[in-house]
Scaffold this active site. Structure first.
Site, mmCIF file in Angstrom:
data_model
loop_
_atom_site.group_PDB
_atom_site.id
_atom_site.type_symbol
_atom_site.label_atom_id
_atom_site.label_comp_id
_atom_site.label_asym_id
_atom_site.label_seq_id
_atom_site.Cartn_x
_atom_site.Cartn_y
_atom_site.Cartn_z
ATOM 1 N N LYS A 17 1.154 -1.485 0.035
ATOM 2 C CA LYS A 17 -0.001 0.255 0.073
ATOM 3 C C LYS A 17 0.696 1.571 -0.190
ATOM 4 O O LYS A 17 0.931 2.475 -1.098
ATOM 5 C CB LYS A 17 -1.262 -0.163 1.611
ATOM 6 C CG LYS A 17 -1.763 -0.957 1.802
ATOM 7 C CD LYS A 17 -3.053 -1.191 2.767
ATOM 8 C CE LYS A 17 -2.240 -0.185 4.019
ATOM 9 N NZ LYS A 17 -2.156 -2.187 4.089
ATOM 10 N N ARG A 93 -10.174 1.473 9.204
ATOM 11 C CA ARG A 93 -9.309 0.483 9.667
ATOM 12 C C ARG A 93 -10.803 -0.252 10.279
ATOM 13 O O ARG A 93 -10.147 -1.840 10.611
ATOM 14 C CB ARG A 93 -7.970 0.147 10.216
ATOM 15 C CG ARG A 93 -7.219 0.315 9.955
ATOM 16 C CD ARG A 93 -5.512 0.294 10.645
ATOM 17 N NE ARG A 93 -4.575 -0.735 11.047
ATOM 18 C CZ ARG A 93 -3.641 -0.530 9.807
ATOM 19 N NH1 ARG A 93 -3.167 0.441 9.208
ATOM 20 N NH2 ARG A 93 -2.342 -0.947 10.412
ATOM 21 N N ARG A 130 11.306 -5.788 5.083
ATOM 22 C CA ARG A 130 10.655 -4.905 5.003
ATOM 23 C C ARG A 130 12.138 -4.393 5.787
ATOM 24 O O ARG A 130 12.045 -4.440 6.788
ATOM 25 C CB ARG A 130 9.335 -4.522 5.255
ATOM 26 C CG ARG A 130 9.444 -3.123 4.983
ATOM 27 C CD ARG A 130 7.695 -2.784 4.641
ATOM 28 N NE ARG A 130 7.034 -2.913 6.057
ATOM 29 C CZ ARG A 130 6.098 -2.764 6.482
ATOM 30 N NH1 ARG A 130 5.001 -2.543 5.320
ATOM 31 N NH2 ARG A 130 5.151 -2.756 7.465
ATOM 32 N N ARG A 162 11.134 -1.637 10.577
ATOM 33 C CA ARG A 162 10.018 -1.247 11.901
ATOM 34 C C ARG A 162 9.819 -1.570 12.889
ATOM 35 O O ARG A 162 9.934 -3.083 13.298
ATOM 36 C CB ARG A 162 9.101 -1.126 10.973
ATOM 37 C CG ARG A 162 8.606 0.333 10.283
ATOM 38 C CD ARG A 162 7.285 0.034 9.149
ATOM 39 N NE ARG A 162 6.318 -0.622 10.256
ATOM 40 C CZ ARG A 162 5.036 -0.281 9.654
ATOM 41 N NH1 ARG A 162 4.858 0.521 8.503
ATOM 42 N NH2 ARG A 162 3.797 -0.765 10.696
ATOM 43 N N ARG A 173 -1.417 -7.715 14.283
ATOM 44 C CA ARG A 173 -1.718 -6.660 13.123
ATOM 45 C C ARG A 173 -2.737 -7.805 12.243
ATOM 46 O O ARG A 173 -3.409 -7.433 10.935
ATOM 47 C CB ARG A 173 -0.855 -6.295 11.961
ATOM 48 C CG ARG A 173 -0.540 -5.024 13.063
ATOM 49 C CD ARG A 173 1.164 -4.905 13.152
ATOM 50 N NE ARG A 173 1.680 -3.851 11.875
ATOM 51 C CZ ARG A 173 2.217 -4.741 11.675
ATOM 52 N NH1 ARG A 173 4.145 -4.852 11.689
ATOM 53 N NH2 ARG A 173 2.787 -3.664 10.028
#
Ligand code: AMP
Length: 224
Positions: A17, A93, A130, A162, A173
């Protein structure tokens, strides 16, 4: 002049995204509004509020709705969004946030919600690989690192993993995505506002698919 756009992007964490929103924001000349980026910036401020945000994020939990909706409502009042539009990334969300968004935008609605579809096995691999710039948020990965020693190609900041890309927080998540966010796909479908786009493949291929889907829908709505 290039027409603006009022877009929402849905998709699991790691679906791409963030990367796609940067490209769509450039293409349609609209601000990319990422609640995750806004919260990460606030969390770095060292205030009590920032520390509380950090706790939610590090545990993979959602920030309370009243805080999140307040932050988004204030951002959507600014001139750039009222004149050009926006691409919302990470918001809404859950159903309550979607209802509040419709309320904030009244009498106009969003043009379209895009659901970026990627298999769970793929997002798990992407999240583990990531890496992000701690200063500007640019995305990298262990397969596509910055040119020099984990220094951001865009701003020279430090590129790191992250803090919420740990195994436990990722699991939480994705669980919350299935429980809270996936039902929004039906919510927007019922309102004839949803397009599902295959998010597998190279970023360029996915961007082309997204732009085609948005423009196709806009042509259809114009002809109605
Ligand atoms: P993201 O970058 O979208 O993965 O968001 C990172 C974290 O910010 C999430 O795990 C949540 O803790 C928080 N967050 C971002 N957007 C929202 C939202 N719409 N509602 C609640 N919490 C959010």
């Amino acid at each position: 002049m290039i027409p603006g756009a009022r877009l929402v992007i849905l998709g699991k964490q790691g679906a791409g995204k963030g990367t796609q929103c940067v490209r769509l924001a450039r293409h349609y000349v609209v601000p990319h509004i990422s609640t995750g980026d806004m919260f990460r910036a606030a969390a770095q401020s060292g205030t009590d509020f920032g520390r509380r945000l950090r706790e939610y994020m590090d545990n993979g939990e959602l920030v309370p709705d009243d805080v999140t909706i307040g932050v988004v409502a204030a951002r959507l009042e600014q001139d750039d969004t009222t004149t050009r539009g926006f691409i919302l990334d990470g918001f809404p969300r859950n159903a309550h946030q979607a209802e509040e968004l419709a309320h904030i935008l009244k009498p106009r609605d969003i043009d379209l919600a895009l659901d970026l579809e990627v298999d769970t096995e793929v997002v798990l691999k992407r999240l583990a690989a990531r890496r992000v710039c701690s200063t500007c948020g640019a995305n990298f990965s262990t397969d596509n690192p910055p040119k020099y020693d984990w220094t951001c190609d865009v701003c020279g900041g430090e590129v790191v993993q992250r803090q919420d890309d740990t195994e436990g927080a990722i699991r939480r998540r994705l669980e919350l995505y299935e429980q809270e966010t996936a039902p929004l796909i039906a919510w927007y479908l019922e309102r004839d506002k949803l397009v599902q786009v295959n998010g597998m493949g190279s970023p360029d291929v996915v961007t082309t698919r997204l732009i085609r889907a948005i423009d196709h829908r806009r042509d259809r709505d114009r002809l109605r």
